[in-house]
Design a protein around this motif. Structure first.
Motif, PDB file in Angstrom:
ATOM      1  N   SER A 145      11.357  11.425 -12.272  1.00  0.00           N
ATOM      2  CA  SER A 145      10.557  10.269 -11.865  1.00  0.00           C
ATOM      3  C   SER A 145       9.112  10.671 -11.602  1.00  0.00           C
ATOM      4  O   SER A 145       8.821  11.802 -11.200  1.00  0.00           O
ATOM      5  CB  SER A 145      11.143   9.635 -10.605  1.00  0.00           C
ATOM      6  N   ILE A 146       8.202   9.716 -11.797  1.00  0.00           N
ATOM      7  CA  ILE A 146       6.784   9.960 -11.531  1.00  0.00           C
ATOM      8  C   ILE A 146       6.421   9.578 -10.091  1.00  0.00           C
ATOM      9  O   ILE A 146       5.268   9.693  -9.699  1.00  0.00           O
ATOM     10  CB  ILE A 146       5.884   9.183 -12.504  1.00  0.00           C
ATOM     11  N   VAL A 147       7.410   9.130  -9.316  1.00  0.00           N
ATOM     12  CA  VAL A 147       7.172   8.795  -7.914  1.00  0.00           C
ATOM     13  C   VAL A 147       8.270   9.443  -7.068  1.00  0.00           C
ATOM     14  O   VAL A 147       9.420   9.552  -7.503  1.00  0.00           O
ATOM     15  CB  VAL A 147       7.151   7.259  -7.699  1.00  0.00           C
ATOM     16  N   LYS A 148       7.912   9.876  -5.896  1.00  0.00           N
ATOM     17  CA  LYS A 148       8.882  10.522  -5.012  1.00  0.00           C
ATOM     18  C   LYS A 148       9.970   9.532  -4.596  1.00  0.00           C
ATOM     19  O   LYS A 148       9.711   8.340  -4.478  1.00  0.00           O
ATOM     20  CB  LYS A 148       8.181  11.065  -3.770  1.00  0.00           C
ATOM     21  N   PRO A 149      11.180  10.020  -4.356  1.00  0.00           N
ATOM     22  CA  PRO A 149      12.236   9.128  -3.871  1.00  0.00           C
ATOM     23  C   PRO A 149      11.989   8.748  -2.410  1.00  0.00           C
ATOM     24  O   PRO A 149      11.157   9.355  -1.725  1.00  0.00           O
ATOM     25  CB  PRO A 149      13.499   9.982  -4.015  1.00  0.00           C
ATOM     26  N   ALA A 150      12.711   7.768  -1.948  1.00  0.00           N
ATOM     27  CA  ALA A 150      12.554   7.301  -0.568  1.00  0.00           C
ATOM     28  C   ALA A 150      12.818   8.417   0.442  1.00  0.00           C
ATOM     29  O   ALA A 150      12.179   8.474   1.504  1.00  0.00           O
ATOM     30  CB  ALA A 150      13.494   6.130  -0.309  1.00  0.00           C
ATOM     31  N   SER A 151      13.744   9.310   0.114  1.00  0.00           N
ATOM     32  CA  SER A 151      14.072  10.405   1.029  1.00  0.00           C
ATOM     33  C   SER A 151      12.894  11.344   1.249  1.00  0.00           C
ATOM     34  O   SER A 151      12.841  12.082   2.236  1.00  0.00           O
ATOM     35  CB  SER A 151      15.269  11.197   0.499  1.00  0.00           C
ATOM     36  N   GLN A 152      11.912  11.305   0.334  1.00  0.00           N
ATOM     37  CA  GLN A 152      10.706  12.128   0.473  1.00  0.00           C
ATOM     38  C   GLN A 152       9.479  11.267   0.786  1.00  0.00           C
ATOM     39  O   GLN A 152       8.353  11.728   0.666  1.00  0.00           O
ATOM     40  CB  GLN A 152      10.468  12.925  -0.808  1.00  0.00           C
ATOM     41  N   GLY A 153       9.714  10.018   1.166  1.00  0.00           N
ATOM     42  CA  GLY A 153       8.608   9.146   1.544  1.00  0.00           C
ATOM     43  C   GLY A 153       8.028   8.313   0.426  1.00  0.00           C
ATOM     44  O   GLY A 153       7.008   7.639   0.614  1.00  0.00           O
ATOM     45  N   GLY A 154       8.646   8.330  -0.752  1.00  0.00           N
ATOM     46  CA  GLY A 154       8.129   7.566  -1.881  1.00  0.00           C
ATOM     47  C   GLY A 154       8.246   6.062  -1.674  1.00  0.00           C
ATOM     48  O   GLY A 154       9.248   5.583  -1.121  1.00  0.00           O
ATOM     49  N   ARG A 155       7.262   5.321  -2.154  1.00  0.00           N
ATOM     50  CA  ARG A 155       7.246   3.870  -1.967  1.00  0.00           C
ATOM     51  C   ARG A 155       6.785   3.155  -3.234  1.00  0.00           C
ATOM     52  O   ARG A 155       5.925   3.656  -3.960  1.00  0.00           O
ATOM     53  CB  ARG A 155       6.306   3.481  -0.816  1.00  0.00           C
ATOM     54  N   TYR A 156       7.348   1.986  -3.440  1.00  0.00           N
ATOM     55  CA  TYR A 156       6.929   1.097  -4.528  1.00  0.00           C
ATOM     56  C   TYR A 156       6.617  -0.244  -3.876  1.00  0.00           C
ATOM     57  O   TYR A 156       7.464  -0.845  -3.213  1.00  0.00           O
ATOM     58  CB  TYR A 156       8.051   0.957  -5.557  1.00  0.00           C
ATOM     59  N   ILE A 157       5.369  -0.701  -4.063  1.00  0.00           N
ATOM     60  CA  ILE A 157       4.911  -1.946  -3.442  1.00  0.00           C
ATOM     61  C   ILE A 157       4.411  -2.875  -4.541  1.00  0.00           C
ATOM     62  O   ILE A 157       3.641  -2.459  -5.410  1.00  0.00           O
ATOM     63  CB  ILE A 157       3.779  -1.671  -2.436  1.00  0.00           C
ATOM     64  N   THR A 158       4.824  -4.129  -4.507  1.00  0.00           N
ATOM     65  CA  THR A 158       4.400  -5.066  -5.540  1.00  0.00           C
ATOM     66  C   THR A 158       4.070  -6.431  -4.960  1.00  0.00           C
ATOM     67  O   THR A 158       4.597  -6.802  -3.903  1.00  0.00           O
ATOM     68  CB  THR A 158       5.481  -5.213  -6.631  1.00  0.00           C
ATOM     69  N   ILE A 159       3.205  -7.149  -5.676  1.00  0.00           N
ATOM     70  CA  ILE A 159       2.918  -8.538  -5.317  1.00  0.00           C
ATOM     71  C   ILE A 159       3.256  -9.448  -6.499  1.00  0.00           C
ATOM     72  O   ILE A 159       2.819 -10.587  -6.562  1.00  0.00           O
ATOM     73  CB  ILE A 159       1.447  -8.735  -4.896  1.00  0.00           C
ATOM     74  N   THR A 160       4.042  -8.924  -7.449  1.00  0.00           N
ATOM     75  CA  THR A 160       4.369  -9.669  -8.659  1.00  0.00           C
ATOM     76  C   THR A 160       5.874  -9.720  -8.876  1.00  0.00           C
ATOM     77  O   THR A 160       6.641  -8.989  -8.242  1.00  0.00           O
ATOM     78  CB  THR A 160       3.729  -9.033  -9.902  1.00  0.00           C
ATOM     79  N   SER A 161       6.289 -10.566  -9.812  1.00  0.00           N
ATOM     80  CA  SER A 161       7.671 -10.557 -10.278  1.00  0.00           C
ATOM     81  C   SER A 161       7.783  -9.527 -11.403  1.00  0.00           C
ATOM     82  O   SER A 161       6.813  -8.847 -11.727  1.00  0.00           O
ATOM     83  CB  SER A 161       8.062 -11.958 -10.788  1.00  0.00           C
ATOM     84  N   ASP A 162       8.972  -9.410 -11.998  1.00  0.00           N
ATOM     85  CA  ASP A 162       9.161  -8.410 -13.054  1.00  0.00           C
ATOM     86  C   ASP A 162       8.414  -8.766 -14.329  1.00  0.00           C
ATOM     87  O   ASP A 162       8.033  -7.888 -15.107  1.00  0.00           O
ATOM     88  CB  ASP A 162      10.650  -8.254 -13.386  1.00  0.00           C
TER      89      ASP A 162
END
Length: 264
Positions: A145-162
């Motif tokens: 993955s290009i983003v850390k997992p939640a266990s390492q503090g990774g976050r995905y934030i969105t203001i849109t739908s898919d």
């Protein structure tokens, strides 16, 4: 000012807005066109509050109306590294956006980037649609993955739908898109996929019906910390308005699309 619910007669010479979301503008420092862009881009201020010092941040849709302003604010909030996706990556590298890296997503799939698989981001902010399904698909195929997992503090934030366009033919379709699906992802990403996916947060309705965010936005502009990025302004005539709407419909504006109604 900005609309609190939805635009009403936005192309009229006059419009009614709630006084609760109005703010004074110092026209010696900010032009009316810049003020209009900043008011519309105020979600960038809300999103920037979620950025932590020294984070590596990826912004999807970085060249658009909100993204062009979020790039600036992310640096101010202490992000150590900012990468943006856009069809015109050079714009993201130039001031005032000044990203550390910019990728033309029509030429390169960032989710397959060896560079960012080895040095993943702390946070992805999706302003363009479709980022989360791509992360889930990579997980299904057991790709790095290009983003850390939640266990390492990774976050995905969105203001849109898919997707930018969706079936809104019934109340239940709308509830599913904007409530049930985000809620399911929110729960699963915090309980069951913490070691493989970042936490999922959707803040589609991120602006309060008060002037607090508007005040912050204008203050940042007055202090020279935030520069309005405008696509236009387009003239208030048939050709100008059509061009403005075509730009919006293309989903590739270079900043906030502004129509100049008249000289003040």
């Amino acid at each position: 000012a900005r609309f609190t619910v939805a635009p009403r007669r936005a192309m009229a010479e006059y419009a009614s807005v709630s006084s609760s979301v109005c703010e004074k503008v110092d026209t010696k420092k900010i032009t009316p066109e810049e003020a209009a862009a900043l008011a519309s881009a105020s979600p960038a201020v809300v999103l920037s509050e979620r950025i932590r010092p020294n984070e590596r941040v990826l912004i999807l849709g970085a060249g658009g109306g909100v993204g062009s302003h979020l790039c600036q604010l992310a640096r101010m909030k202490g992000a150590s590294y900012i990468c943006g996706l856009s069809r015109e990556p050079q714009r993201l590298l130039d001031a005032p956006l000044s990203c550390d890296d910019a990728i033309d997503y029509t030429q390169e799939n960032i989710y397959e980037s060896k560079k960012y698989q080895q040095e993943p981001f702390d946070t992805i902010i999706d302003l363009a649609c479709g980022g989360w399904p791509q992360l889930v698909e990579n997980r299904r195929h057991k790709l790095p993955s290009i983003v850390k997992p939640a266990s390492q503090g990774g976050r995905y934030i969105t203001i849109t739908s898919d997707t930018p366009y969706f079936d809104a033919s019934s109340f239940f379709h709308i509830i599913g898109i904007f409530l049930l699906k985000p809620l399911r992802r929110y729960i699963l990403s915090r309980l069951f996929t913490r070691k493989s996916l970042p936490t999922f947060t959707s803040i589609m309705d991120c602006l309060p019906e008060t002037r607090d965010v508007m005040t912050k936005t204008m203050n940042l502009a007055n202090e020279g910390k935030l520069q309005a990025v405008i696509d236009g302004p387009y003239p208030m005539d048939t050709e100008g308005v059509r061009k403005a709407f075509h730009t919006l419909q293309s989903r590739h504006p270079k900043g906030k699309v502004v129509v100049k109604v008249a000289d003040l």
